[in-house]
Design a protein around this motif. Structure first.
Motif, PDB file in Angstrom:
ATOM      1  N   UNK A  96     -21.051 -11.820 -51.702  1.00  0.00           N
ATOM      2  CA  UNK A  96     -20.844 -12.356 -50.365  1.00  0.00           C
ATOM      3  C   UNK A  96     -21.271 -11.319 -49.326  1.00  0.00           C
ATOM      4  N   UNK A  97     -21.863 -11.786 -48.262  1.00  0.00           N
ATOM      5  CA  UNK A  97     -22.345 -10.970 -47.132  1.00  0.00           C
ATOM      6  C   UNK A  97     -23.558 -10.118 -47.492  1.00  0.00           C
ATOM      7  N   UNK A  98     -24.263 -10.442 -48.581  1.00  0.00           N
ATOM      8  CA  UNK A  98     -25.495  -9.719 -48.899  1.00  0.00           C
ATOM      9  C   UNK A  98     -26.664 -10.702 -48.993  1.00  0.00           C
ATOM     10  N   UNK A 137     -35.706   0.649 -46.595  1.00  0.00           N
ATOM     11  CA  UNK A 137     -34.350   0.974 -47.030  1.00  0.00           C
ATOM     12  C   UNK A 137     -33.385   0.431 -45.985  1.00  0.00           C
ATOM     13  N   UNK A 138     -32.104   0.620 -46.204  1.00  0.00           N
ATOM     14  CA  UNK A 138     -31.086   0.158 -45.261  1.00  0.00           C
ATOM     15  C   UNK A 138     -29.828   0.985 -45.485  1.00  0.00           C
ATOM     16  N   UNK A 139     -29.259   1.500 -44.412  1.00  0.00           N
ATOM     17  CA  UNK A 139     -28.002   2.220 -44.582  1.00  0.00           C
ATOM     18  C   UNK A 139     -26.829   1.251 -44.740  1.00  0.00           C
ATOM     19  N   UNK A 140     -27.060  -0.010 -44.356  1.00  0.00           N
ATOM     20  CA  UNK A 140     -25.986  -1.002 -44.373  1.00  0.00           C
ATOM     21  C   UNK A 140     -25.992  -1.824 -45.657  1.00  0.00           C
ATOM     22  N   UNK A 141     -24.878  -2.460 -45.895  1.00  0.00           N
ATOM     23  CA  UNK A 141     -24.640  -3.158 -47.156  1.00  0.00           C
ATOM     24  C   UNK A 141     -25.368  -4.480 -47.289  1.00  0.00           C
ATOM     25  N   UNK A 142     -25.816  -5.059 -46.154  1.00  0.00           N
ATOM     26  CA  UNK A 142     -26.283  -6.438 -46.213  1.00  0.00           C
ATOM     27  C   UNK A 142     -27.576  -6.632 -46.991  1.00  0.00           C
ATOM     28  N   UNK A 143     -28.297  -5.550 -47.278  1.00  0.00           N
ATOM     29  CA  UNK A 143     -29.459  -5.701 -48.164  1.00  0.00           C
ATOM     30  C   UNK A 143     -29.433  -4.712 -49.318  1.00  0.00           C
ATOM     31  N   UNK A 159     -18.073   0.926 -52.147  1.00  0.00           N
ATOM     32  CA  UNK A 159     -17.297  -0.007 -51.321  1.00  0.00           C
ATOM     33  C   UNK A 159     -18.170  -0.763 -50.337  1.00  0.00           C
ATOM     34  N   UNK A 160     -17.694  -1.962 -49.979  1.00  0.00           N
ATOM     35  CA  UNK A 160     -18.365  -2.776 -48.977  1.00  0.00           C
ATOM     36  C   UNK A 160     -17.402  -2.971 -47.804  1.00  0.00           C
ATOM     37  N   UNK A 161     -17.915  -3.014 -46.580  1.00  0.00           N
ATOM     38  CA  UNK A 161     -17.043  -3.129 -45.410  1.00  0.00           C
ATOM     39  C   UNK A 161     -16.139  -4.346 -45.413  1.00  0.00           C
ATOM     40  N   UNK A 162     -16.632  -5.479 -45.939  1.00  0.00           N
ATOM     41  CA  UNK A 162     -15.823  -6.696 -45.918  1.00  0.00           C
ATOM     42  C   UNK A 162     -14.634  -6.610 -46.880  1.00  0.00           C
ATOM     43  N   UNK A 163     -14.695  -5.667 -47.828  1.00  0.00           N
ATOM     44  CA  UNK A 163     -13.578  -5.481 -48.767  1.00  0.00           C
ATOM     45  C   UNK A 163     -12.737  -4.247 -48.432  1.00  0.00           C
ATOM     46  N   UNK A 165     -13.290  -2.065 -45.693  1.00  0.00           N
ATOM     47  CA  UNK A 165     -13.273  -1.632 -44.295  1.00  0.00           C
ATOM     48  C   UNK A 165     -14.390  -0.635 -44.023  1.00  0.00           C
ATOM     49  N   UNK A 166     -14.755  -0.502 -42.760  1.00  0.00           N
ATOM     50  CA  UNK A 166     -15.879   0.360 -42.403  1.00  0.00           C
ATOM     51  C   UNK A 166     -15.606   1.850 -42.596  1.00  0.00           C
ATOM     52  N   UNK A 167     -14.415   2.376 -42.303  1.00  0.00           N
ATOM     53  CA  UNK A 167     -14.194   3.808 -42.535  1.00  0.00           C
ATOM     54  C   UNK A 167     -14.451   4.221 -43.982  1.00  0.00           C
ATOM     55  N   UNK A 168     -13.941   3.434 -44.934  1.00  0.00           N
ATOM     56  CA  UNK A 168     -14.147   3.755 -46.345  1.00  0.00           C
ATOM     57  C   UNK A 168     -15.617   3.607 -46.723  1.00  0.00           C
ATOM     58  N   UNK A 169     -16.260   2.570 -46.191  1.00  0.00           N
ATOM     59  CA  UNK A 169     -17.679   2.356 -46.466  1.00  0.00           C
ATOM     60  C   UNK A 169     -18.514   3.527 -45.962  1.00  0.00           C
ATOM     61  N   UNK A 170     -18.299   3.926 -44.719  1.00  0.00           N
ATOM     62  CA  UNK A 170     -19.099   4.993 -44.127  1.00  0.00           C
ATOM     63  C   UNK A 170     -18.862   6.332 -44.815  1.00  0.00           C
ATOM     64  N   UNK A 171     -17.631   6.578 -45.221  1.00  0.00           N
ATOM     65  CA  UNK A 171     -17.339   7.818 -45.948  1.00  0.00           C
ATOM     66  C   UNK A 171     -18.103   7.868 -47.267  1.00  0.00           C
ATOM     67  N   UNK A 172     -18.209   6.723 -47.922  1.00  0.00           N
ATOM     68  CA  UNK A 172     -18.943   6.672 -49.189  1.00  0.00           C
ATOM     69  C   UNK A 172     -20.443   6.834 -48.956  1.00  0.00           C
ATOM     70  N   UNK A 173     -20.968   6.181 -47.917  1.00  0.00           N
ATOM     71  CA  UNK A 173     -22.411   6.236 -47.654  1.00  0.00           C
ATOM     72  C   UNK A 173     -22.864   7.621 -47.201  1.00  0.00           C
ATOM     73  N   UNK A 174     -21.943   8.442 -46.691  1.00  0.00           N
ATOM     74  CA  UNK A 174     -22.291   9.802 -46.282  1.00  0.00           C
ATOM     75  C   UNK A 174     -22.774  10.636 -47.464  1.00  0.00           C
ATOM     76  N   UNK A 175     -22.486  10.173 -48.688  1.00  0.00           N
ATOM     77  CA  UNK A 175     -22.922  10.899 -49.880  1.00  0.00           C
ATOM     78  C   UNK A 175     -24.432  10.771 -50.108  1.00  0.00           C
ATOM     79  N   UNK A 176     -25.039   9.743 -49.516  1.00  0.00           N
ATOM     80  CA  UNK A 176     -26.455   9.486 -49.778  1.00  0.00           C
ATOM     81  C   UNK A 176     -27.341  10.627 -49.288  1.00  0.00           C
TER      82      UNK A 176
END
Length: 431
Positions: A96-98, A137-143, A159-163, A165-176
């Protein structure tokens, strides 16, 4: 004698091939002295975001070539000749949401119907003398994007923001930013796409003037201040690889501007001054950034416009110092009353569009480096069926994670399209 004739014929074919290459190179959009040039003339433009173009152009799920032809013809009729497009989404389906369908199911494993769609789309755009900005590429989850590469680099389910939340999502994506394995997987994908040959035209992507620019990603972010050094290093590596693979096309970042650099303007400057980055990008989202509220979109227009001008001015100053063009390749404003229906009014959006367009045109008319803008996004002839996109629904300008109709400009939005046409006419007169 027969051998001589064969040799002469081969030489003639070679000469024709060289002539075609020279013609194609002459058609590429280039940057000269801080300005875009196309066919030897200054190039100022009004474009749009058409992220779903390759899916719509496919013959698989989501494909509708009849609608594609209609959309391209309508945009061309209006003078919109620059389309910003997603190459393809990544990861598993049924999320969902992708975006669906997915191009890259697993690293290096591709859905050929989407690649065929991208080939077909570029062919049809070339026929209409339209150009594509293709983001990889995309920093966001939708693709998929960052999260997809991190998962396959061994970091487990992201993690995905819809599950979460954005703080947890962004913290995880900072690893990229610092994950070398994720970068290697992305670079392999970049090589596969850029070295393609279009199955319909027989033209290599690197020789296709229907492509204006390769873009590293959609809104690439560091997602943490401490990740900025690694983030800058990754962007430099990615742009160097793209330049090595393709010496003909422009390269851009896909950045929101300082907003995508943890509000660090120095970081944005360093990224843009890279020798392989040909022009700079900014995005503007007054609602998303808290400059306008859902219940007072029109009342907050003055603040949104004032903040927009300040944001643009600060980035233009950087572009002037670097002698590189600036493109505002994403901007949007919700429909009045934060409604999603195609029948709702767009007084606030129309006013915001007029303001943004005036900033671009005023600067261009004065010989400045504000060269183009791509509004978000083209909904065209879509008929949304649900507020939350579902498989089988028409694609609109709003990806699956957003309410369908939120930022889309439909073919029935006559007042908004009138504003767009006015800007097209004005930009076409800039010399």
């Amino acid at each position: 004698m027969k051998r001589l004739m064969v040799m002469l014929a081969a030489a003639a074919m070679l000469m024709v091939g060289c002539q075609k290459t020279e013609t194609a190179q002459g058609d590429f959009v280039r940057v000269e002295n801080g300005h875009f040039v196309r066919d030897g003339k200054p190039y100022y433009y009004v474009g749009t975001n058409f992220w779903y173009g390759a899916i719509l152009a496919s013959e698989g799920q989501g494909g509708d070539r009849q609608r594609l032809q209609k959309e391209l013809d309508e945009m061309k009729r209006m003078g919109i000749d620059n389309l910003r497009i997603l190459v393809g989404s990544d990861g598993e389906r049924g999320v969902k949401t992708k975006v669906e369908p997915t191009l890259q199911v697993k690293p290096g494993e591709y859905n050929d119907t989407i690649l065929a769609g991208l080939d077909y789309l570029l062919m049809e755009m070339g026929k209409r003398q339209m150009v594509a900005v293709l983001y990889l590429n995309n920093s966001w989850e939708w693709s998929g994007g960052y999260g997809f590469y991190l998962e396959h680099a061994g970091l487990g389910k992201q993690p995905r923001p819809d599950d979460a939340g954005y703080p947890a999502f962004m913290a995880a994506m900072a690893q990229y930013a610092s994950n070398t394995k994720a970068h290697e997987l992305f670079y392999s994908y970049v090589r596969d796409i850029i070295t393609r040959t279009n199955r319909y035209t027989g033209v290599k992507y690197i020789d296709d003037p229907a492509i204006m620019s390769w873009q590293i990603g959609n809104e690439p972010r560091a997602f943490a201040k401490e990740a900025l050094p690694d983030f800058e290093k990754w962007l430099a590596e990615a742009s160097a690889l793209i330049r090595e693979l393709d010496p003909n096309h422009l390269i851009s970042i896909g950045s929101e501007g300082s907003w995508g650099c943890e509000n660090d303007y120095d970081s944005y400057r360093r990224i843009c001054q890279d020798k392989n980055i040909d022009y700079c990008n900014v995005h503007l989202w007054p609602y998303n950034w808290g400059w306008a509220k859902p219940d007072s979109l029109i009342e907050h227009l003055p603040r949104a416009c004032a903040n927009t001008k300040d944001y643009i001015d600060r980035h233009l100053a950087i572009c002037d110092s670097l002698n590189k063009p600036l493109v505002m390749e994403e901007f949007g404003y919700p429909r009045d009353g934060f409604a999603f229906s195609k029948e709702s009014t767009t007084v606030g959006r129309d006013s915001y569009y007029k303001f943004v367009f005036s900033l671009v045109a005023d600067n261009a008319e004065q010989g400045g480096r504000f060269a183009g803008c791509n509004f978000w996004g083209w909904g065209g002839f879509a008929q949304p069926r649900h507020e939350q996109w579902e498989v089988g629904d028409d694609y609109t300008g709003d990806p699956a994670q957003e309410a369908q109709g939120l930022n889309s400009v439909f073919a029935t939005d006559s007042t908004t399209l009138s504003v767009v046409r006015e800007q097209v006419d004005r930009m076409s007169r800039v010399k």
